[in-house]
Scaffold this active site. Structure first.
Site, PDB file in Angstrom:
ATOM      1  N   GLY A  15      62.667  63.827  44.811  1.00 48.30           N
ATOM      2  CA  GLY A  15      63.225  62.816  45.695  1.00 48.30           C
ATOM      3  C   GLY A  15      64.724  62.993  45.860  1.00 48.30           C
ATOM      4  N   ARG A  76      58.547  68.865  47.343  1.00 50.11           N
ATOM      5  CA  ARG A  76      57.697  69.052  46.168  1.00 50.11           C
ATOM      6  C   ARG A  76      56.733  70.181  46.486  1.00 50.11           C
ATOM      7  NH1 ARG A  76      58.889  63.528  46.225  1.00 50.11           N
ATOM      8  NH2 ARG A  76      59.553  62.718  44.199  1.00 50.11           N
ATOM      9  N   ASP A 107      62.708  64.618  36.312  1.00 49.60           N
ATOM     10  CA  ASP A 107      61.917  65.240  35.251  1.00 49.60           C
ATOM     11  C   ASP A 107      60.930  66.273  35.772  1.00 49.60           C
ATOM     12  OD1 ASP A 107      60.288  63.366  36.435  1.00 49.60           O
ATOM     13  OD2 ASP A 107      59.669  62.401  34.578  1.00 49.60           O
ATOM     14  N   THR A 130      68.522  61.490  40.346  1.00 48.35           N
ATOM     15  CA  THR A 130      67.427  60.599  40.724  1.00 48.35           C
ATOM     16  C   THR A 130      67.929  59.174  40.690  1.00 48.35           C
ATOM     17  OG1 THR A 130      65.304  59.663  40.000  1.00 48.35           O
ATOM     18  CG2 THR A 130      66.628  60.735  38.323  1.00 48.35           C
ATOM     19  N   ASP A 132      66.282  56.610  39.952  1.00 49.59           N
ATOM     20  CA  ASP A 132      65.567  55.791  38.970  1.00 49.59           C
ATOM     21  C   ASP A 132      66.275  55.686  37.622  1.00 49.59           C
ATOM     22  OD1 ASP A 132      63.544  55.222  40.752  1.00 49.59           O
ATOM     23  OD2 ASP A 132      62.263  56.858  40.084  1.00 49.59           O
ATOM     24  N   ASP A 134      65.919  57.464  35.046  1.00 53.48           N
ATOM     25  CA  ASP A 134      64.872  57.520  34.023  1.00 53.48           C
ATOM     26  C   ASP A 134      64.842  58.842  33.258  1.00 53.48           C
ATOM     27  OD1 ASP A 134      64.052  59.041  36.181  1.00 53.48           O
ATOM     28  OD2 ASP A 134      61.984  58.319  36.169  1.00 53.48           O
ATOM     29  N   ARG A 176      58.906  53.282  39.865  1.00 50.31           N
ATOM     30  CA  ARG A 176      57.473  53.311  39.565  1.00 50.31           C
ATOM     31  C   ARG A 176      57.195  53.214  38.070  1.00 50.31           C
ATOM     32  NH1 ARG A 176      56.660  57.684  41.825  1.00 50.31           N
ATOM     33  NH2 ARG A 176      56.561  59.065  40.027  1.00 50.31           N
TER      34      ARG A 176
END
Length: 328
Positions: A15, A76, A107, A130, A132, A134, A176
């Protein structure tokens, strides 16, 4: 003896995130500073498989530090998941005389890079990009701060409407598997409730909280919902459930979606991208490989890719406590 690095490849994958262009710029200009050639692969791993790359120099990346997205594009690649696909990529790497790769992504990007490096002995260094936030091994990922500010700006506008019409708004944000955007933007925007994947607070608690808010005199409320919340319902079902059980609430839903991934990066993300990517180039030139650069306690540090992939960052539970205190 460590092979002398003469030519570094850079790519963005997964992303997109605000600040990726600033990151590419930092890689390219650091390479120019150290008199190393730089190549940009288009469309992430798919560009490696297709041999789709461009030569980059300091002037190639002028006037992009302020731009969202990634001019190298991102994708992707299912083909890269296969051994045959990675063999094609490796052949193109050798043909292009690439001595090391800098991978900007999340990741999934790091996992692909780790496997590729192990199979074909091409050094890789990961840079976390990213929204996120994360990724283990860094307090901040490139794009996260911009995404937070985008959410805050949107929720501030939604609150104007909520207040004008005495409405309850459920605002879904990205995340997510991680609630960092929801938790921090929820506190920053003054949300009454914050629902995140890491904490299943349950429907009863939500109803009790909204009822308590109404009794305290609140005429409008904002609930921030991470898209991966584990409460058991999607945001539309959640709004319908609240309407059914608390009929005096006029509940509306706003899904912010991909606006969180776009836009001009904040100063914080531009500086973060610059610091991480200069360090990534320097580590590559030093013969380091299979590592990720991150920001810990305002210092750029490195961590093994394997360790970064095996662990997950944890939510600051104190922020949940603060959220409860401030929602009275």
């Amino acid at each position: 003896m460590t092979k002398r690095i003469k030519r570094i490849g850079v790519m963005t994958s997964g992303g997109d995130a605000p600040g990726m262009n600033a990151a590419i710029r930092a890689v390219v200009r650091a390479c120019a500073y150290y008199r190393v050639e730089c190549v940009g692969f288009m469309m992430g791993f798919q560009g490696m498989i297709d041999g789709d790359y461009i030569e980059l120099n300091a002037r190639s990346v002028r006037n992009i530090i302020n731009l969202g997205g990634t001019f190298l594009k991102s994708a992707r690649s299912k083909e890269f998941l296969t051994k045959e696909g990675r063999e094609k990529a490796a052949a193109n790497m050798h043909e292009a005389n690439i001595d090391a790769m800098i991978l900007i992504g999340g990741d999934g990007t790091f996992r692909g890079g780790q496997i590729f490096s192990a199979e074909h002995n091409i050094p890789v260094i990961g840079v976390p990009g990213t929204i996120d936030n994360d990724i283990f091994g860094t307090h901040y990922t490139i794009g996260y701060d911009t995404a937070l500010n985008t959410v805050i700006d949107a929720v501030d506008k939604i609150r104007d409407t909520a207040s004008s019409h005495n409405r309850l708004f459920f605002v879904e944000v990205m995340g997510r598997d991680a609630g960092f955007i929801a938790l921090n933007s929820g506190i920053g925007a003054g949300a009454e409730e914050i629902l995140i994947p890491e904490e299943n607070l349950g429907l009863d608690r939500l109803l009790n909280s909204l009822e308590r808010s109404r009794r305290s005199g609140k005429t409008s409320s904002i609930v921030i919902v991470s898209e991966g919340d584990k409460i058991g319902k999607n945001v539309f079902e959640l709004a319908a459930y609240v309407k059914e059980n608390l009929p005096y609430y006029d509940a509306k839903v706003t899904v912010l979606g991909h606006i969180q991934r776009g836009g001009s990066p904040t100063c914080f993300d531009r500086v973060l991208a610059s610091r991480l990517c200069v360090k990534a180039v320097e580590l590559a030139l030093d013969g380091q490989h299979d590592i990720m650069v991150g920001m810990l306690n305002n210092e750029v540090q490195s961590i093994e890719l394997e360790k970064a992939l095996q662990s997950k960052p944890t939510i600051n539970k104190d922020l949940l406590r603060i959220s409860d205190i401030l929602s009275v």
